[in-house]
Scaffold this motif. Structure first.
Motif, PDB file in Angstrom:
ATOM      1  N   ASP A   1      75.721   8.369-118.712  1.00  0.00           N
ATOM      2  CA  ASP A   1      75.344   9.690-118.458  1.00  0.00           C
ATOM      3  C   ASP A   1      74.155   9.687-117.932  1.00  0.00           C
ATOM      4  O   ASP A   1      72.933  10.279-117.941  1.00  0.00           O
ATOM      5  N   GLY A   2      73.355   8.344-117.392  1.00  0.00           N
ATOM      6  CA  GLY A   2      72.533   7.591-116.501  1.00  0.00           C
ATOM      7  C   GLY A   2      71.163   7.191-117.683  1.00  0.00           C
ATOM      8  O   GLY A   2      72.060   6.905-118.426  1.00  0.00           O
ATOM      9  N   ILE A   3      70.033   7.341-116.710  1.00  0.00           N
ATOM     10  CA  ILE A   3      68.994   6.411-117.813  1.00  0.00           C
ATOM     11  C   ILE A   3      67.727   7.245-117.741  1.00  0.00           C
ATOM     12  O   ILE A   3      67.176   8.978-116.842  1.00  0.00           O
ATOM     13  N   ASN A   4      67.069   7.346-119.081  1.00  0.00           N
ATOM     14  CA  ASN A   4      65.182   7.364-118.981  1.00  0.00           C
ATOM     15  C   ASN A   4      64.956   6.523-118.096  1.00  0.00           C
ATOM     16  O   ASN A   4      64.973   5.480-117.637  1.00  0.00           O
ATOM     17  N   LEU A   5      63.577   6.878-116.654  1.00  0.00           N
ATOM     18  CA  LEU A   5      63.045   6.503-115.741  1.00  0.00           C
ATOM     19  C   LEU A   5      61.665   6.466-116.114  1.00  0.00           C
ATOM     20  O   LEU A   5      61.101   7.368-116.071  1.00  0.00           O
ATOM     21  N   LEU A   6      60.792   5.118-116.445  1.00  0.00           N
ATOM     22  CA  LEU A   6      59.198   5.450-116.372  1.00  0.00           C
ATOM     23  C   LEU A   6      59.050   4.481-115.268  1.00  0.00           C
ATOM     24  O   LEU A   6      59.252   3.479-115.111  1.00  0.00           O
ATOM     25  N   THR A   7      58.244   5.015-114.036  1.00  0.00           N
ATOM     26  CA  THR A   7      58.147   4.058-113.110  1.00  0.00           C
ATOM     27  C   THR A   7      56.512   4.918-112.796  1.00  0.00           C
ATOM     28  O   THR A   7      56.204   5.706-113.402  1.00  0.00           O
ATOM     29  N   VAL A   8      55.545   3.442-112.568  1.00  0.00           N
ATOM     30  CA  VAL A   8      54.240   3.870-111.807  1.00  0.00           C
ATOM     31  C   VAL A   8      54.022   3.040-110.836  1.00  0.00           C
ATOM     32  O   VAL A   8      54.979   1.826-110.417  1.00  0.00           O
ATOM     33  N   ALA A   9      53.939   3.822-110.157  1.00  0.00           N
ATOM     34  CA  ALA A   9      53.494   3.216-108.291  1.00  0.00           C
ATOM     35  C   ALA A   9      51.768   3.959-108.159  1.00  0.00           C
ATOM     36  O   ALA A   9      51.917   4.807-108.504  1.00  0.00           O
ATOM     37  N   PRO A  10      51.690   3.053-106.807  1.00  0.00           N
ATOM     38  CA  PRO A  10      50.297   3.109-106.023  1.00  0.00           C
ATOM     39  C   PRO A  10      50.054   4.360-105.607  1.00  0.00           C
ATOM     40  O   PRO A  10      51.391   5.781-105.159  1.00  0.00           O
ATOM     41  N   THR A  11      49.048   5.598-105.676  1.00  0.00           N
ATOM     42  CA  THR A  11      49.026   6.496-104.848  1.00  0.00           C
ATOM     43  C   THR A  11      49.957   6.542-103.356  1.00  0.00           C
ATOM     44  O   THR A  11      49.493   5.905-102.806  1.00  0.00           O
ATOM     45  N   GLY A  12      50.190   7.478-102.697  1.00  0.00           N
ATOM     46  CA  GLY A  12      51.002   7.932-101.689  1.00  0.00           C
ATOM     47  C   GLY A  12      52.038   6.738-101.526  1.00  0.00           C
ATOM     48  O   GLY A  12      52.180   6.764-100.245  1.00  0.00           O
TER      49      GLY A  12
END
Length: 710
Positions: A229-240
């Motif tokens: 059923d998929g995953i929960n994702l927490l993403t931290v990436a720079p602006t733009g």
């Protein structure tokens, strides 16, 4: 029309220096290599770059014609396509090469079907692109895990680090993940070829986590993950860096596959995207509609008066109630809804409206740290917990994400799963929570030049901003000067309006005059805000004064710089403010922070971000060490107070507490003596006007002929 030529009349700045200063601006620079982090170049690429260009060839440089300036116009350029493994990635909203440039180099693209990468090779690619994938909530520990800590106990940390197979080409979406043809056609039409770092890591995780979490990806032999059923994702990436495209493609992919399998024609809401501001929500809708063109999917932005259909309601209009047939009420009929928390919570507060969202399968929190901040936290959590689908999956996206936000998200997922298990009487399985970090967490974009300018007083800051506006008074040296268009951030709406009034006539009439400068804030009507945004994107507005309203997520491709007229209230606010320039890896952007004596106690969080950004780019400290050591460190309570209220003397509350400090902080080019005379005159006029009112008390005496000022 050359803006610098108009703004620098009667100066000795040569044309060669003018051309050099604009060579690498974000509004005119070439976006063929806009990766955030350096990657190795192939020998063929180096050889082609060193070849001498033929006379008259289009080299992608900005036109010097005297036609109308359009800082944000698309520029068709021909580029040489190199293999994805050796070429920098191209961001979501910044690909400007000509679509036909791909055909002549089709054979150079590494197509899907290449041998699977080994664990060592995957780790090398992830390290090269500064991608770190971590399993936040490992369910259990494998029984045959031979990795042990120093005390002989089995280590659970061995499970945390993952090495999934990255996506090195958008062409791989077709065969590796069986992406629908319509989706691939829209991706190709926008000329997306190579994913950015965040897209490279996030798309495989969301599109097919089962294949991504293979045994060698975990470096384990007997550990499996339930990712049906998929995953929960927490993403931290720079602006733009392209986060919007990273979460839109998997959503559209799943909806198109489901729609093809079920052969349904009605629009059933299955995805909700939350954004903190109306401008960001509108931008997300526009990008989603480009990717969903001719697919039959409907993406809607939530507006006032919209309602959801009740449970069991058909969307063909056959069973509309009298309330739903009211012209003032609009029933939402969309596959994807993009909204701010306040509007969506208002729609859910009506009776039976929550039942219309029982099909929601995906919840996306764009700028999650703001949505889970105290300002929006209650509204966001209410929406989150009201979604009753046990298979709901959540993804959180931002350039800054504190540990408290991650803990709150983890606790909310666990609490919601426990509540649903009690309500359904069946244990709801726990989905993996994965954290994806690109580069250094909570750091500024590395391709922007930072400047901290001491201006002593409020009048000094105003003078400094005027010097930035007028290159005639700016020194031409090794450091590039700030060129329009650029954004100016203030602490409050009142200060934004006052600064706009001060600078209204600073741009010469020959360059457009007052039409080139505008102010944008939350007190403006929706129509006015849309008009200002449109004019700024077209290049009609060169200087846009705003609050933190535009510091989150809004993409302006051609912004040459950012001016922090008032210092940001936190390091995260600084990261997002300056992230409006240097988008998509473009170089030449400048971030100027003006600070006065009053700002010095609150400046260290900005200086720390500047130092970290310089370290990430490999430019040394980036700021003098003596300044870092001299700046005072705020306590936890002081940081919270600054984040909540800002510099107090610049707020309405500060005016009441300390009027003298508030007067010093006023945005005005007049001296204190002139302002006192003006205030006395205003008081005398107001008093004379009251004299003529019934019941007014006169101090002039019965024989006075004074009748007030004209």
């Amino acid at each position: 029309m050359d803006s610098l030529r108009l703004l620098s009349r009667s100066t000795n700045i040569s044309r060669s220096k003018q051309r050099d200063s604009s060579h690498s601006l974000p509004s005119t620079g070439d976006a063929r290599q806009p990766g955030l982090f350096s990657r190795g170049e192939s020998p063929a690429t180096t050889q082609n770059a060193s070849r001498k260009r033929k006379r008259g060839a289009n080299n992608g440089a900005a036109s010097t014609d005297d036609g109308p300036m359009d800082f944000f116009a698309s520029k068709h350029r021909t580029v040489t396509v190199t293999p994805p493994s050796t070429r920098r990635s191209l961001p979501t909203a910044s690909r400007e090469e000509h679509p036909t440039a791909r055909s002549s180099n089709e054979a150079e693209i590494v197509r899907p079907g290449e041998p699977l990468l080994s664990l060592h090779e995957r780790k090398a690619v992830l390290k090269d692109h500064k991608l770190k994938v971590t399993w936040v909530n490992p369910v259990s520990q494998p029984s045959k895990d031979r990795r042990k800590s120093k005390d002989g106990q089995k280590s659970t940390k061995a499970l945390s680090q993952l090495s999934p197979r990255p996506l090195e080409s958008f062409a791989a979406l077709a065969t590796r993940f069986s992406a629908p043809k319509k989706l691939m056609a829209n991706i190709t039409e926008q000329d997306f070829e190579v994913p950015t770092e965040v897209q490279m890591g996030a798309l495989p995780l969301l599109l097919d986590p089962a294949s991504t979490f293979s045994t060698d990806a975990l470096d384990m032999e007997d550990h499996t993950i339930d990712t049906a059923d998929g995953i929960n994702l927490l993403t931290v990436a720079p602006t733009g860096s392209g986060k919007t495209l990273a979460f839109l493609i998997p959503l559209l992919h799943r909806l198109l596959v489901e729609k093809r399998g079920e052969a349904r024609t009605e629009h059933r809401t299955s995805t909700i995207i939350l954004a903190p501001t109306r401008e960001l929500a509108s931008q997300t809708v526009n990008e989603a509609r480009k990717l969903a063109r001719n697919s039959g999917l409907r993406i809607t932005q939530m507006r006032k008066g919209m309602r959801f259909a009740a449970m069991g309601h058909k969307t063909d209009g056959t069973n509309d109630t009298a309330e739903e047939k009211d012209d003032s009420i609009s029933i939402v009929k969309a596959d994807i809804i993009v909204s701010t928390p306040g509007l969506l919570e208002s729609a859910l507060s009506h009776a039976d409206n929550a039942g219309g969202l029982h099909h929601v399968r995906d919840l996306v929190l764009d700028e999650a740290d703001v949505l889970l901040d105290p300002l929006f936290r209650d509204q966001t959590l209410k929406i989150w917990t009201s979604l009753s689908n046990p298979a709901l999956r959540v993804s959180l996206w931002s350039a800054t994400m504190g540990s408290n936000i991650e803990q709150l998200a983890t606790a909310t997922i666990a609490a919601r799963r426990k509540l649903l298990s009690e309500q359904l009487g069946v244990a709801v399985p726990e989905a993996p929570l994965i954290r994806l970090v690109v580069g250094l967490k909570d750091s500024a974009v590395p391709n922007v030049q930072h400047k901290l300018t001491y201006a002593a007083t409020e009048q000094g800051k105003l003078l400094g901003l005027r010097q930035l506006l007028n290159p005639a008074t700016s020194a031409v040296g090794s450091d590039p000067s700030l060129r329009p268009p650029f954004l100016v951030f203030t602490q409050t709406i009142e200060r934004a309006v006052a600064l706009h009034a001060e600078l209204l006539y600073d741009i010469p009439a020959e360059a457009g005059g007052i039409d080139r400068i505008a102010v944008l804030h939350a007190d403006l009507s929706d129509t006015s805000r849309d008009s200002v945004m449109t004019r700024f994107r077209k290049g009609d507005i060169w200087v846009l004064i705003t609050t933190d309203l535009l510091s989150r997520g809004v993409d302006f491709r051609g912004v040459n710089g950012v001016v922090n007229y008032d210092i940001p209230t936190s390091s995260a606010a600084y990261v997002h403010r300056i992230g409006r320039t240097g988008r998509a890896g473009r170089t030449g952007g400048i971030a100027v922070t003006l600070y006065s004596k009053e700002d010095i106690p609150y400046l260290k969080h900005v200086a720390n971000v500047v130092a970290m950004s310089a370290k990430q780019e490999g430019k040394g400290a980036g700021i003098e060490q003596w300044l870092l050591d001299a700046l005072p460190t705020l306590s936890k309570n002081e940081k919270q107070s600054l984040k909540k209220r800002g510099i107090e003397s610049r707020t309405a509350t500060g005016k009441q507490k300390d009027p003298k400090a508030a007067r010093k902080s006023a945005i005005s080019s007049k001296s204190g003596y002139d302002r006192r005379l003006e205030n006395k005159r205003k008081g005398a006029i107001a008093g004379s006007q009251r004299m003529g009112q019934p019941g007014a008390i006169s101090d002039a005496g019965e024989d006075s002929d004074f009748a007030g000022f004209d």
